[in-house]
Design an enzyme around this catalytic site. Sequence first.
Site, short mmCIF file in Angstrom:
data_model
loop_
_atom_site.label_atom_id
_atom_site.label_comp_id
_atom_site.label_asym_id
_atom_site.label_seq_id
_atom_site.Cartn_x
_atom_site.Cartn_y
_atom_site.Cartn_z
N HIS A 181 -11.79 15.41 63.04
CA HIS A 181 -10.81 14.32 63.04
C HIS A 181 -10.82 13.51 61.74
CE1 HIS A 181 -8.55 10.79 64.21
NE2 HIS A 181 -9.62 10.03 64.15
N HIS B 117 -13.86 6.37 58.69
CA HIS B 117 -13.14 5.33 59.42
C HIS B 117 -13.65 5.07 60.84
CE1 HIS B 117 -10.65 8.55 61.25
NE2 HIS B 117 -10.41 7.67 62.20
N GLU C 199 -17.51 2.00 64.24
CA GLU C 199 -17.15 1.76 65.63
C GLU C 199 -17.89 2.69 66.59
OE1 GLU C 199 -13.08 2.23 66.61
OE2 GLU C 199 -13.29 1.15 68.48
N ASP C 200 -18.03 3.93 66.21
CA ASP C 200 -18.51 4.92 67.18
C ASP C 200 -19.92 5.44 66.96
OD1 ASP C 200 -16.05 4.73 68.32
OD2 ASP C 200 -15.22 6.50 67.34
N ASP D 152 -4.59 8.02 60.92
CA ASP D 152 -5.42 8.17 62.11
C ASP D 152 -4.53 8.41 63.33
OD1 ASP D 152 -7.77 8.01 63.71
OD2 ASP D 152 -7.38 5.89 64.11
N ASP E 206 26.72 15.67 63.26
CA ASP E 206 25.72 15.61 62.19
C ASP E 206 24.34 16.03 62.69
OD1 ASP E 206 25.54 13.40 63.77
OD2 ASP E 206 25.20 12.00 62.13
MN MN Z 1 -9.93 7.82 64.33
#
Ligand code: MN
Length: 733
Positions: free
Chosen positions: A60, A85, A89-90, A151, A271
Amino acid sequence: MEIDLEAERKEILNRYKLLMKACKRRLEKGDKEIIRKAFEVAVEAHKEMRRKSGEPYIYHPIAVAQICAEEIGLGTTGIVCALLHDTVEDTDLTLEDISGLFGDKVSQIINGLTKISGVIDNTSSIQAENFRKVLLTMSEDIRVILIKLADRLHNMRTLEHMKRDKQMKIASETLFLYAPLAHRLGLNTIKTELEDLGLKYTDTEGYNEIAAKLKETEPERQRFIEKFIEPLKEILTEQGFKFKMFGRPKSIFSIFNKVKTKGVLFEEIYDLFAIRIVIDTPQELEKSDCWKVYSIITDFYHPSPDRLRDWISTPKSNGYESLHTTVMGPQGKWVEVQIRTVRMDDLAENGYAAHWKYKAHAADKESKLESWLLRIREMLENPDPNALEFIDDFKLNLFSDELFAFTPKGDMKTLPIHSTALDFAFEIHTQVGEHCIGAKVNHKLVPLSYALKSGDQVEILTSNKQTPKEDWLNYVITAKAKSKIKNSLKEQRKKIAEDGREILERKFYKLKMDFTLQNVNDFCNYLKLPSSQELFYRAAVGNVDLKEIKAWIRFKETPGKPQHKKEAPKLEQLVTNARGSTNMLVIGDDMQKLDYKLSPCCNPIPGDDVFGFITVSEGIKIHRVNCPNAIKLLSNYAYRVVKAKWMNDQMISFLAGIKIIGTDEIGLVNNITKIISNENNVNMRSINFDTDGGMFEGTIMIYVHDTKHLSHLVENLKKVKGVTKIERIDEKH
Ligand code: MN
């Protein structure tokens, strides 16, 4: 299921190589190593994690970095941040780790990304307005927004692995929030993909239907396009143009919208595609060449006069440049034709990211990128008021005068800009505001008067003993906090006044004066006080004595006598106060407490109308307004005159600073604030604490009544475990 780790490792490296290939063009010396380092740190941090699909998580961030490099055009810093990134957080990595490894810029961007995802991704449904606020104000660096977009794009591409309810949430967010954002930034390719993917998950049936019909009609359309292009190609080549001409299918999303909003059948939409002519021409010839091509085409096919759009002379506010016309093609069909140059096409598809390529003197690419980022930022902040089509997209100007901050639990509070920690406390609850003794902003202790910034997380410290103080009015800017504080102060005075009533009654009794309403009012008038409550208040705080009452009685008994009593009792008052201080004046526009001297020429006393005069050698001197020298001073040196006025002396307290030095014990800060808040009538103006390698240093500015008061406090603070030294300091400003 068995996982072939060796194969996975190879695949990870493979994807990394592809990434490096995508950013190769722009790499400067040393960049490769930094990206490699970020890659390795990310691989290590995410090594135990897998995506919902079962794939290694690191796929990812690599994919996000790839989008940043290829489709947005970010440079090394952006790619490094994209790779990292999700780490803070993780994973176990902290912002401090990141800043140690990659420096402050990278950690600032990662911080923004982490905060944003904390707010947006963990909120069940965020409103568009809040979304924009969060994005803009948390992104000190615009790369935060761009990486967030990348992301989201990758998450949309891999959405099939999520549960249905999550798919719905993420897809509708994408349609309502992220796609308009990409549009605003001129990232057309990303916008279109986000929209199509969003539709795919929110209305799968509708999406599939149109996709199938498009596919079905594809060969027929292709034939038509070729037939349309054929004669034009010939003429353009004859005229010496270098160009590409092709049919551009409209996105599924835009066709779907037309079907839905205009109620037309798929078959009736003329169109479904546009013809695009992209000419390769130097920048100085762009405009005239585009119009030349227009002239050639309209010689051949008849144009609809009301469907000419010239976005070359006046580009759209997101930077879009192109010349559009609709002409009558073969078989009596209207066909939209888009004429633009290679540069314009690149910008339209890839947004401002493509800009740096077309700037002359491409000496320093990274700084070109910086100026591009700055431009986006400006664009987001100042949307073109004339560009009506964007008004609904980004109403940024509407909240440029607001900030928003978060409670420790993540609730968002919107406040006017320049709001303080104390405003925030009152915003949470009146009780919280009234008992506020300080705050922690982003885990750091700050004073009540601390001016908040957007994105701050604010924890309010309270104490039951705390009550609103007069000077709190200087710390707040919201009407709500102001009125609450005023109310509370009024209440306080009222309570004190109730005691004062009894005190005064006893004094009247002593002098055999009846305590009637009329007598009280009479005494009030004599003292020139606005209300009996004010009189009672003064009595309670010891400002009305028997002598004053006696003087009033004498005055009552001999009416008609000229009054001088205004000065007489006050003079006494001055003497009593002079013991403690001379600090009964406030000076200047902001009514500061400054040092001053009373001028001997007119001897002003409390209650006189006065002004301050800045002297050359003796600081500020206070004169009475009717001083014989005043007129001369006022007329000749007006610029040296400052406002001054007497304060009700009972409200006066003095600002004192103390410095606390000690060892960094657990709970030390809390114990210190507790002691200060337990002390009666102490109001903390600011507190600052610093710890460094187990050592602790704190500065506290507080208002106290006198030195006795201060030393009492210092004695108590000395008892706190860990405190080794306390000293008085001067205010630093
Ligand atoms: Mn992410």
